[in-house]
Design a protein around this motif. Sequence first.
Motif: not given
Length: 532
Positions: A151-164
Motif C-alpha cells: 500500500d505504501a509503495a503504491l501510494e508513493a507512486r502517486v503522492a505529490n506532497t511530502k510527509p508533514t
Amino acid sequence: MLNYARQTLKRVPSFQELLQGTMGSAKEEINVDVLVIGAGPTGLGAAKRLNQIDGPSWLIVDSNETPGGLASTDVTPEGFLYDVGGHVIFSHYKYFDDCIDEALPSDDDWYTHQRISYVRCKGLWVPYPFQNNIAMLTKDDQVKCIEGMIDAALEARVANTKPTNFDEWIIRNTGAGVADLFMRPYNYKVWAVPTTKMQCQWLGERVAAPDVKRVTTNVILNKTAGNWGPNATFKFPARDGTGGIWIAVAKTLPEKKTRFGDHGKVNKVDADKKQVKLNDGTVVNYQKLVNTMAVDALVETMGDKELVDLSKGLFYSTTHVIGVGIRGERPERIGDKCWLYFPEDNCPFYRATIFSNYSPYNQPQADVKLATQQLADGSKPKSTEPKEGPYWSIMLEVSESSMKPVDRKNLLKDSIQGLINTDMIKPGDEIVSTYHRAFDHGYPTPSLEREGVLTKLLPALQDKGIWSRGRFGSWRYEVGNQDHSFMLGVEAVDNIVNGAVELTLNYPDFVNGRKNTERRLVDGAQAFAKKA
C-alpha cells in the motif's frame, strides 16, 4: 574574522594549582580570544582545533571534574562501567579519526565489533532493522507487514506532497503493519512523544526504508537481510568506557588552558560585555564564545527574556540509564548481541546494551569477590558472602517526558522485572551490582516546532558573538553522534577564525551521506565546493 591583536591571554592556572593555591587568589580576570564552555565532544573538538591553529588565545571550562559530558562513563562501587547511554564509535570524518587515533594510538586501546542487534517482538528476536527482516515474524504478521508495504509503495507512486510529520513518513515508507508492530510504539518509547508530534527532516540515514521486492523474497525464502547502517561495524575502547576516549583527548591539550570542576562552572554569561563569570569569582573576557551547554540553559544564564521565551519552543526527553551486574557465565541466548530494541510495554526500557560484550574490562574480573545483593525476582539470596565471578552486565535506557512519565522510585525494580519478562535474565539470577542515573537533557526532540525556533535562536546568539553548538547546544539530533558533535566544535572554530562553512550544522544530509576525508585545513567553502 578574529583579530588576535586585540587581547592577550594571561597565564591560566591549572585545576591542581588552583587547589594548591600556588597562583594566588582564584578571583582574577582573564582575557581570551575564544572561550569554550563545556568539555564534551563538541567543546573538546573546538579546543583541539584552537590548539592546532597558530593565533587565537583560548580557554575551555567545564563544571564537571572530568571531561566527556554526555559521552562520559560512570563506575559502580563494585567495578561495573556504564556509559551515559549507548555510545559507539563510527565516523564520517577523517579529521575526527585522526584526533581519536592520536589520543588512543595503540591497537590494544580498541575492540572492533560487528553489530549484532535485534528487536524483541511477541517473544521473537527479529534482526535489526525490523522492517527488512519480517521473515522472522509469524505468518499473520508477515501478511500485515507486506500488505502495508505494498500500500505504501503504491501510494508513493502517486503522492505529490511530502510527509508533514514523522508518523506520516513512517506510514509512507514502511506501511501500517510495520508502523503498528514496531515503528510507532518503539519511537514513542525512545522520544517520549507521539510520532505525530515529530518532524521527519532529521531522519537521513537513521531509518532504513524497506525494499518491498527484497523483503517479499526473504519472506518466501525465510531469509534475513544483511547488516545495514553506518554503525554496522563499530569501535569501542578497551578500557575506561566511552568516557576514556574524551579523557584521553583532553590530555592532548595544554593543561594551563583548561578549567574543570567548581573552578570551571559558569554562573553568568553577559553577552553585551562579552564576559563570563565563573563560580569561583573569576571573570573571563572573550571576543567569541563557543557554547556547548544546552542552549535553553545558556539563555537562562544570559538573562535574555526574549531568547528564553523563544527557547521554550524546544522539547527534550530525560534519559534514565540503568545498569545490572550479574554473576555467572553469559547465557547462550545472549551470545554476542550488542544492543537490542524493545517496542512492547512488557518492559520500561526501549534499548538494552550487553555492555560486558563491548570489553572484558567493562566489569570486574572473574577473581573479584562480590556479594549477591538480590536475586532477579527481588528475593533475598541464601548467602551474602562475597564470592568470585565471572560477571556480565546489561545497560538499559528509559525515556521520560511530561507526555510519558515514569515511576522513578520503582524504575530499577520495574526494569529488572522487564529483563525477566523479555527473557534477558532468569528470576534466580544473582545480581551483584545495580546502577541508576537520570540525565535531564537526554534526547533533543526533533519536534514540529524545532526548526522555527532554531532558525531564529542560533542566528540571534551568533549576532551576539556566541556559536552555540553540540547535541543540545545546536539541538539537532541528526548530527548528535560523537563524531558529529566533535566536528561541530571544530567547524565552529574554523568559522570564527576564517569564515569557513559549517558543513555539519548546515548540511547534515551531506555529511551523513558519505565519508569526509578533507582535513578541514582549507577554507570551508572551498572544501564544500570540491565535494558538491
